[in-house]
Design a protein around this motif. Structure first.
Motif, mmCIF file in Angstrom:
data_model
loop_
_atom_site.group_PDB
_atom_site.id
_atom_site.type_symbol
_atom_site.label_atom_id
_atom_site.label_comp_id
_atom_site.label_asym_id
_atom_site.label_seq_id
_atom_site.Cartn_x
_atom_site.Cartn_y
_atom_site.Cartn_z
ATOM 1 N N ALA A 1 0.836 -1.203 0.000
ATOM 2 C CA ALA A 1 0.000 0.000 0.000
ATOM 3 C C ALA A 1 0.875 1.259 0.000
ATOM 4 O O ALA A 1 0.642 2.184 -0.791
ATOM 5 N N LEU A 2 1.883 1.293 0.862
ATOM 6 C CA LEU A 2 2.775 2.451 0.915
ATOM 7 C C LEU A 2 3.537 2.599 -0.396
ATOM 8 O O LEU A 2 3.631 3.699 -0.951
ATOM 9 N N ALA A 3 4.065 1.504 -0.917
ATOM 10 C CA ALA A 3 4.799 1.562 -2.189
ATOM 11 C C ALA A 3 3.891 2.043 -3.323
ATOM 12 O O ALA A 3 4.295 2.886 -4.135
ATOM 13 N N ASP A 4 2.668 1.537 -3.373
ATOM 14 C CA ASP A 4 1.733 1.947 -4.428
ATOM 15 C C ASP A 4 1.401 3.432 -4.340
ATOM 16 O O ASP A 4 1.340 4.127 -5.353
ATOM 17 N N GLU A 5 1.207 3.924 -3.132
ATOM 18 C CA GLU A 5 0.924 5.351 -2.959
ATOM 19 C C GLU A 5 2.105 6.200 -3.448
ATOM 20 O O GLU A 5 1.917 7.202 -4.138
ATOM 21 N N LEU A 6 3.315 5.785 -3.100
ATOM 22 C CA LEU A 6 4.506 6.514 -3.543
ATOM 23 C C LEU A 6 4.669 6.449 -5.062
ATOM 24 O O LEU A 6 5.045 7.439 -5.695
ATOM 25 N N LYS A 7 4.370 5.303 -5.661
ATOM 26 C CA LYS A 7 4.473 5.148 -7.119
ATOM 27 C C LYS A 7 3.532 6.098 -7.843
ATOM 28 O O LYS A 7 3.940 6.809 -8.766
ATOM 29 N N VAL A 8 2.276 6.105 -7.442
ATOM 30 C CA VAL A 8 1.282 6.933 -8.128
ATOM 31 C C VAL A 8 1.596 8.420 -7.950
ATOM 32 O O VAL A 8 1.349 9.217 -8.845
ATOM 33 N N ALA A 9 2.172 8.789 -6.820
ATOM 34 C CA ALA A 9 2.536 10.189 -6.580
ATOM 35 C C ALA A 9 3.850 10.578 -7.254
ATOM 36 O O ALA A 9 4.263 11.733 -7.196
ATOM 37 N N GLY A 10 4.535 9.620 -7.881
ATOM 38 C CA GLY A 10 5.796 9.910 -8.555
ATOM 39 C C GLY A 10 6.970 10.062 -7.611
ATOM 40 O O GLY A 10 7.980 10.677 -7.958
ATOM 41 N N LYS A 11 6.885 9.474 -6.425
ATOM 42 C CA LYS A 11 7.942 9.607 -5.413
ATOM 43 C C LYS A 11 8.755 8.326 -5.217
ATOM 44 O O LYS A 11 9.727 8.324 -4.482
ATOM 45 N N PHE A 12 8.362 7.261 -5.867
ATOM 46 C CA PHE A 12 8.975 5.941 -5.668
ATOM 47 C C PHE A 12 10.175 5.756 -6.595
ATOM 48 O O PHE A 12 10.151 6.164 -7.747
ATOM 49 N N ASP A 13 11.224 5.133 -6.078
ATOM 50 C CA ASP A 13 12.395 4.789 -6.899
ATOM 51 C C ASP A 13 13.048 3.551 -6.302
ATOM 52 O O ASP A 13 13.699 3.611 -5.270
ATOM 53 N N GLU A 14 12.873 2.453 -6.969
ATOM 54 C CA GLU A 14 13.418 1.185 -6.484
ATOM 55 C C GLU A 14 14.885 1.003 -6.866
ATOM 56 O O GLU A 14 15.645 0.366 -6.146
ATOM 57 N N LYS A 15 15.301 1.591 -7.974
ATOM 58 C CA LYS A 15 16.652 1.349 -8.504
ATOM 59 C C LYS A 15 17.722 2.249 -7.902
ATOM 60 O O LYS A 15 18.818 1.793 -7.609
ATOM 61 N N THR A 16 17.431 3.533 -7.743
ATOM 62 C CA THR A 16 18.416 4.470 -7.186
ATOM 63 C C THR A 16 17.788 5.326 -6.085
ATOM 64 O O THR A 16 17.727 6.548 -6.194
ATOM 65 N N PRO A 17 17.339 4.688 -5.019
ATOM 66 C CA PRO A 17 16.669 5.459 -3.969
ATOM 67 C C PRO A 17 17.640 6.289 -3.142
ATOM 68 O O PRO A 17 18.782 5.903 -2.941
#
Length: 180
Positions: A78-94
């Motif tokens: 849920a937290l990851a999905d919220e960050l993804k949709v808001a454009g704040k998620f980065d799995e590769k270079t966080p």
């Protein structure tokens, strides 16, 4: 032979159901709140479950998240999905990775006879060393009959988690979690 058929019939009729909440979907309020923070490049690491949790609901069957997830994985996603949709998620270079421990997880399908509640307590730790704790007490109408009450209880997990994630994102400590 009739006795065997009778036993099989009884077992089939008394078999437990598994009650599931719906898959998580984004909260508009959380999305707006995330878009206002300046931080980005956030990853979500592992979440651990509570030490004790009983997912049985009134002898009618267990409550279990969809897709064979654990309850803590549901919150993590849920937290990851919220960050993804808001454009704040980065799995590769966080720049920051958030991990969590669900310290409290419990429900009642018979609060006041026809009411129910979920209680969720989440400790979130940032890779920058900061930590915060948020909790949600979510009440809902469950029903008198076990089957209905357990179905309602399972379905209430979704909005309880939405509220929990919104509280996390809107907390004053969240910005300290996601900045270096």
């Amino acid at each position: 032979m009739k006795q065997i058929a009778a036993v099989i019939s009884i077992l089939a009729l008394s078999a437990c159901s598994t009650y599931m909440p719906q898959r998580y979907s984004i909260s508009a309020n959380t999305n707006v709140a995330l878009k206002t923070i300046g931080a980005g490049n956030i990853n979500v690491g592992s979440f651990k479950g509570p030490a004790n949790f009983d997912n049985s609901c009134r002898a009618a069957g267990p409550i279990a998240p969809p897709d064979s997830m654990s309850f803590e994985a549901y919150i993590q996603k849920a937290l990851a999905d919220e960050l993804k949709v808001a454009g704040k998620f980065d799995e590769k270079t966080p720049k920051i990775t958030l991990s969590g421990v669900v310290e409290q997880l419990s429900f009642s399908s018979s609060r006041g006879l026809t009411g129910g509640s979920w209680d969720i307590g989440l400790r979130v730790t940032s890779s920058n060393g900061k930590t915060t704790y948020v909790s949600e007490h979510y009440e809902f109408n469950s029903g008198f009959v076990a089957d209905t009450a357990c179905k309602q209880t399972a379905e209430a997990y979704f909005p309880a988690v939405q509220n929990l994630i919104e509280k996390l994102v809107k907390s004053p400590e969240f910005l300290t979690l996601v900045t270096s």
